[in-house]
Design a protein around this motif. Structure first.
Motif, mmCIF file in Angstrom:
data_model
loop_
_atom_site.group_PDB
_atom_site.id
_atom_site.type_symbol
_atom_site.label_atom_id
_atom_site.label_comp_id
_atom_site.label_asym_id
_atom_site.label_seq_id
_atom_site.Cartn_x
_atom_site.Cartn_y
_atom_site.Cartn_z
ATOM 1 N N HIS A 44 0.640 -1.279 0.070
ATOM 2 C CA HIS A 44 -0.112 -0.124 0.050
ATOM 3 C C HIS A 44 0.935 1.228 -0.055
ATOM 4 O O HIS A 44 1.700 1.531 0.956
ATOM 5 C CB HIS A 44 -0.982 0.144 1.085
ATOM 6 N N VAL A 45 0.515 2.129 -1.027
ATOM 7 C CA VAL A 45 1.418 3.344 -1.115
ATOM 8 C C VAL A 45 0.554 4.625 -0.401
ATOM 9 O O VAL A 45 -0.456 4.650 -0.755
ATOM 10 C CB VAL A 45 1.693 3.665 -2.406
ATOM 11 N N LEU A 46 1.228 5.064 0.515
ATOM 12 C CA LEU A 46 0.775 6.442 1.110
ATOM 13 C C LEU A 46 1.506 7.568 0.859
ATOM 14 O O LEU A 46 2.810 7.519 0.436
ATOM 15 C CB LEU A 46 0.986 6.273 2.647
ATOM 16 N N THR A 124 4.897 2.481 13.290
ATOM 17 C CA THR A 124 3.768 2.109 12.433
ATOM 18 C C THR A 124 3.613 3.265 11.495
ATOM 19 O O THR A 124 2.849 4.271 11.777
ATOM 20 C CB THR A 124 2.387 1.899 13.314
ATOM 21 N N VAL A 125 3.474 3.203 10.163
ATOM 22 C CA VAL A 125 3.312 3.888 9.274
ATOM 23 C C VAL A 125 2.225 3.599 8.229
ATOM 24 O O VAL A 125 2.024 2.535 7.717
ATOM 25 C CB VAL A 125 4.631 3.997 8.197
ATOM 26 N N GLU A 126 1.068 4.393 8.599
ATOM 27 C CA GLU A 126 -0.126 4.356 7.953
ATOM 28 C C GLU A 126 -0.947 5.635 7.711
ATOM 29 O O GLU A 126 -0.510 6.544 8.492
ATOM 30 C CB GLU A 126 -0.985 3.137 8.425
ATOM 31 N N ALA A 127 -2.006 5.569 7.115
ATOM 32 C CA ALA A 127 -2.790 6.851 7.186
ATOM 33 C C ALA A 127 -4.026 6.847 7.708
ATOM 34 O O ALA A 127 -4.621 5.748 7.801
ATOM 35 C CB ALA A 127 -3.067 7.214 5.661
ATOM 36 N N PRO A 128 -4.654 7.788 8.173
ATOM 37 C CA PRO A 128 -3.975 9.188 8.100
ATOM 38 C C PRO A 128 -3.078 9.603 9.080
ATOM 39 O O PRO A 128 -2.453 10.611 9.139
ATOM 40 C CB PRO A 128 -5.178 10.169 8.484
ATOM 41 N N VAL A 129 -2.843 8.624 10.280
ATOM 42 C CA VAL A 129 -1.986 9.048 11.434
ATOM 43 C C VAL A 129 -0.922 7.573 11.514
ATOM 44 O O VAL A 129 -1.325 6.589 11.580
ATOM 45 C CB VAL A 129 -2.710 9.097 12.741
ATOM 46 N N SER A 130 0.356 8.276 11.576
ATOM 47 C CA SER A 130 1.441 7.080 11.649
ATOM 48 C C SER A 130 1.790 7.229 13.499
ATOM 49 O O SER A 130 1.533 8.426 13.793
ATOM 50 C CB SER A 130 2.493 7.344 11.028
ATOM 51 N N VAL A 131 2.255 6.242 13.812
ATOM 52 C CA VAL A 131 2.721 6.322 15.228
ATOM 53 C C VAL A 131 4.027 5.938 15.418
ATOM 54 O O VAL A 131 4.458 4.721 14.898
ATOM 55 C CB VAL A 131 1.576 5.290 15.972
ATOM 56 N N ASP A 163 0.675 3.884 -13.515
ATOM 57 C CA ASP A 163 -0.080 3.147 -12.539
ATOM 58 C C ASP A 163 0.422 3.392 -11.135
ATOM 59 O O ASP A 163 0.168 2.644 -10.222
ATOM 60 C CB ASP A 163 0.137 1.769 -12.833
ATOM 61 N N LEU A 164 1.313 4.654 -10.933
ATOM 62 C CA LEU A 164 1.763 4.785 -9.563
ATOM 63 C C LEU A 164 0.327 4.985 -8.577
ATOM 64 O O LEU A 164 0.950 4.845 -7.468
ATOM 65 C CB LEU A 164 2.685 6.246 -9.655
ATOM 66 N N GLU A 165 -0.623 5.686 -9.014
ATOM 67 C CA GLU A 165 -1.864 5.946 -8.115
ATOM 68 C C GLU A 165 -2.663 4.695 -7.971
ATOM 69 O O GLU A 165 -3.592 4.681 -8.915
ATOM 70 C CB GLU A 165 -2.433 7.042 -8.844
ATOM 71 N N TYR A 284 5.975 12.950 -2.432
ATOM 72 C CA TYR A 284 6.545 12.160 -1.095
ATOM 73 C C TYR A 284 5.656 10.817 -0.936
ATOM 74 O O TYR A 284 4.568 11.147 -0.505
ATOM 75 C CB TYR A 284 6.735 12.645 0.067
ATOM 76 N N ILE A 285 6.202 9.637 -1.176
ATOM 77 C CA ILE A 285 5.558 8.538 -0.797
ATOM 78 C C ILE A 285 6.254 7.387 -0.027
ATOM 79 O O ILE A 285 7.200 7.759 0.060
ATOM 80 C CB ILE A 285 5.030 7.600 -2.245
ATOM 81 N N VAL A 286 5.417 6.740 0.790
ATOM 82 C CA VAL A 286 5.917 5.578 1.421
ATOM 83 C C VAL A 286 5.068 4.273 1.596
ATOM 84 O O VAL A 286 3.992 4.776 1.528
ATOM 85 C CB VAL A 286 6.349 6.207 2.811
#
Length: 737
Positions: A44-46, A124-131, A163-165, A284-286
């Motif tokens: 999953h790309v954020l 933990t990297v995720e959307a909308p909040v990482s921790v 297809d990046l998105e 910027y993506i992660v």
């Protein structure tokens, strides 16, 4: 019901499939150095919008943490490659998948920095909040560095990867209970193959809509365990108040230091070879990621020598930045030596007034305080070394009475001065003044007392020393050295400091206290039996061994200008019997050549194997540097891989002995480096040592390491610091074509 972990193919095969997915579907996110203990990576790309992303302290906060937010905001978004992207150009689909903030939970207000400081963290990297969760602010620093490395940068106007998105119309392929292992594996391969054909413009009927297989992988040695990470509504997991006040006494100091040095850092990045590409914008993506990480060893250091060449304060700070980027935590400051004494002492001003290269080549009290504060803001301890009783020629320029007068064969003074005179109380009075002042200036609980390469021949030649030894019933020079070391350790203890000594002290049969840390540095061939039986008593100075290696490169002529001063000739007498072999540069003999674990035949193990076994068998804690003398590396070659292949616990010993290994240090001795080349000579080669001391013991794949280290070298260039290339290739920041 079956679980995907039960049927996953070998890790390398899965990695290949994932790399295909990332390369063509989502652009592979940043690779980490050093590799964390455990990483679960999703496809999953954020996205991160620099204008919206924020850091939010949910636990204890401090000036160190607030300064780190500012610093890492610059490192994450203020890159030399592209201008920041305009959020208005991003589609709504991106905004729905944006990471809006990073919540940082620091559970302890303890900001003490020492050997036992907890540097662990979970991210933990995720959307909308990482921790980011950690026990101390220094764990937070390590986690912030990891986050900054995960972020990838992609030009907004690039059409190379349409297809990046990922959209809701392009569902991920989820492994489920209705699929057999072979069916799921076949589907994964088909997805990746179809994506590959699409990139080449080849029609493939079965893959009109390519998808990205969502496979979770872990890096935790050979036995990865499933871990549960919070995935949503993080605020409900923690009972911590957001507005806990900052109780630091210097709440603005770290922020002020950041603002001061931020301008200097940005100015360096605006040089020609770091120009920004103003025509392009970047997003910027992660990848969604979960990481649990902690260092393997507590002591992960870099030694810099500021005696043979006095490094400017800014150059030392650049090294500290580079250390923080690879999670090193100890700056071993070999601040003085034979060549010069640049440390300015208030109680013994003649040491630097007469012993420094010039009045400009001095570190005053403010310089030292500035470096220590800069290091602490990055979670790095500063341990000074005042080497005694040898390596003190520069001391004698201001205080010649502290050194031993050497005599010739006719029993007359030969005009040369040797090591400190251990028979005079005035010597210990001077050392007390210096150690007490050092304890006031350097806050770390450890001080390095040296103790290597003592030229016994000068003590032997001095009739006054011999008479004193007889009067005090000392029958050998080793006993005389033991007397000196005992008194020096008393002084260090009185100053409130623990101590580290080079291995020579123990090799010379000096009786040490049980709390002494022994630093192992010798690498040349030594019979294991000789080391084990405590019969080793030879001298091989850092400088002499360095000359030996550089001579093999045709640079012998250049070393004449760096010969030792008045003490050199007396030291050379004791060196003639050592029969030194060529150093690690040539590795004609396998003993002492850095190599992979298990690469040595019986009886061919490096000399430091037996030394580490001997030191730990006697119950002493130890540090390893023998295979990591990076100043001996060549201009060309893959010496970084030799440093990387070293396993500190490969020596024979019990679990208790292995537990006594505190860590190690990469050493950059200063004969041939100064401010013009110290960064490129040290980096990224020292990073190989950093990963060996941080990551799991089983992280040893050279090819994987080379790819990641190349990326980290490019990352260093992007951040404004020079780093030597590993081989042919390029970085986007090299030259503005």
């Amino acid at each position: 019901m079956w679980h995907y972990r039960e049927w996953l193919p070998p890790r390398r095969f899965v990695t290949v499939l994932l790399l295909l997915s990332y390369s063509f579907e989502a652009a592979q996110a940043g690779q980490l150095w050093p590799k964390p203990q455990s990483q679960t990576l999703s496809s999953h790309v954020l996205h991160l919008d620099p204008k919206q992303f924020t850091f939010c302290s949910k636990g204890y906060t401090s000036s160190i943490l607030e300064a780190a937010y500012n610093r890492y905001s610059d490192l994450m978004f203020d890159t030399p490659d592209y201008e920041q992207s305009d959020s208005n150009t991003l589609s709504k689909k991106h905004k729905q998948r944006n990471i809006e903030r990073l919540d940082v939970y620091v559970y302890s207000f303890d900001q003490s920095l020492n050997l036992d400081t907890d540097e662990s963290y979970t991210l933990t990297v995720e959307a909308p909040v990482s921790v980011l969760q950690c026990h101390t602010v220094y764990g937070a620093l390590r986690g912030l560095e990891t986050l900054s490395q995960l972020i990838d940068r992609v030009p907004v106007d690039s059409t190379a990867h349409p297809d990046l998105e990922p959209t809701s119309e392009t569902p991920n392929h989820i492994i489920n209970a209705n699929e057999t292992p072979l069916q799921a594996l076949k589907q994964m391969i088909q997805n990746c193959w179809g994506t590959f054909l699409q990139l080449l413009g080849i029609s493939h009927n079965d893959h009109s809509q390519s998808s990205v297989s969502q496979v979770m992988i872990t890096h935790e040695g050979d036995a990865a365990e499933a871990r549960d990470y919070p995935v949503s509504d993080h605020d409900n997991f923690f009972d911590i108040v957001n507005d806990i006040p900052d109780h630091t006494g210097d709440s603005d100091s770290a922020l002020q230091r950041h603002k001061k040095h931020s301008k200097q850092h940005k100015s360096r990045r605006n040089k020609k070879h770091h120009k920004k590409h103003k025509k392009n914008r970047v997003q910027y993506i992660v990848n969604a990621t979960a990481i649990s990480d902690a260092p393997r060893f507590k002591h992960r250091g870099l030694l810099l020598d500021t005696s043979r060449h006095c490094l400017p304060v800014q150059n030392i700070k650049d090294h500290l930045d580079a250390m923080a980027w690879v999670k090193m935590n100890v700056f071993h400051w070999h601040i003085v030596d034979d060549q010069s004494f640049p440390f300015e002492s208030a109680h013994m001003p003649g040491l630097s007034a007469d012993g420094a290269f010039s009045a400009r080549h001095v570190y005053d009290k403010q310089d030292v305080a500035d470096i220590i504060a800069y290091a602490k803001d990055r979670g790095i301890r500063v341990i000074p070394e005042f080497d005694t009783p040898g390596h003190v020629a520069s001391w004698g320029k201001g205080y010649p009475e502290l050194l031993t007068q050497c005599y010739n064969d006719q029993g007359k003074p030969n005009g040369e001065l040797g090591p400190l005179d251990p028979t005079r109380n005035s010597t210990y009075n001077a050392l007390w003044l210096l150690f007490r002042e050092a304890a006031q200036v350097f806050p770390d609980s450890y001080i390095h007392l040296g103790g290597d390469e003592v030229p016994f021949d000068c003590w032997q030649s001095n009739p006054d020393v011999q008479d004193w030894m007889k009067a005090n019933s000392l029958g050998s020079l080793a006993q005389l050295e033991g007397y000196f070391e005992s008194r020096v350790l008393d002084l260090a203890t009185l100053a409130g400091r623990s101590y580290i000594v080079w291995q020579d002290v123990l090799d010379n049969n000096v009786t040490l206290r049980s709390d002494t840390v022994v630093h192992v540095w010798k690498w040349w061939p030594v019979a294991a039996a000789a080391v084990t039986n405590h019969t080793v008593n030879i001298s091989q100075p850092h400088e002499e061994s360095t000359r030996l290696s550089f001579a093999s490169l045709g640079q012998a002529a250049s070393d004449q200008s760096s010969s030792r001063s008045s003490q050199q000739s007396s030291q050379q007498i004791s060196q003639k019997s050592s029969q030194r072999s060529p150093g690690p540069m040539g590795c004609q003999l396998r003993e002492g050549c850095p190599g992979d674990i298990g690469s040595y035949s019986a009886g061919e193990e490096p000399g430091w194997f037996a030394e580490m076994e001997k030191v730990t068998a006697q119950g002493f804690r130890t540090l390893l540097s023998s295979p990591w003398y990076i100043n001996l590396g060549g201009y060309a070659g893959d010496d970084w891989a030799q440093y990387y292949a070293v396993e500190p616990l490969s020596f024979k010993g019990s679990r208790r002995q292995h537990d006594l290994v505190m860590g190690g240090e990469a050493c950059m001795w200063g004969e041939f480096v100064d401010a013009t080349n110290s960064m490129s000579a040290t980096w990224p080669r020292a990073a190989a040592v950093a990963e060996r001391l941080w990551s799991d013991q089983h992280v040893r794949d050279r090819h994987d390491a080379e790819e990641r280290l190349h990326e980290h070298r490019c990352r260093m260039l992007a951040r404004g610091l020079p780093a030597q290339p590993l081989g042919p290739g390029f970085c986007p920041q090299d030259i503005d074509f």
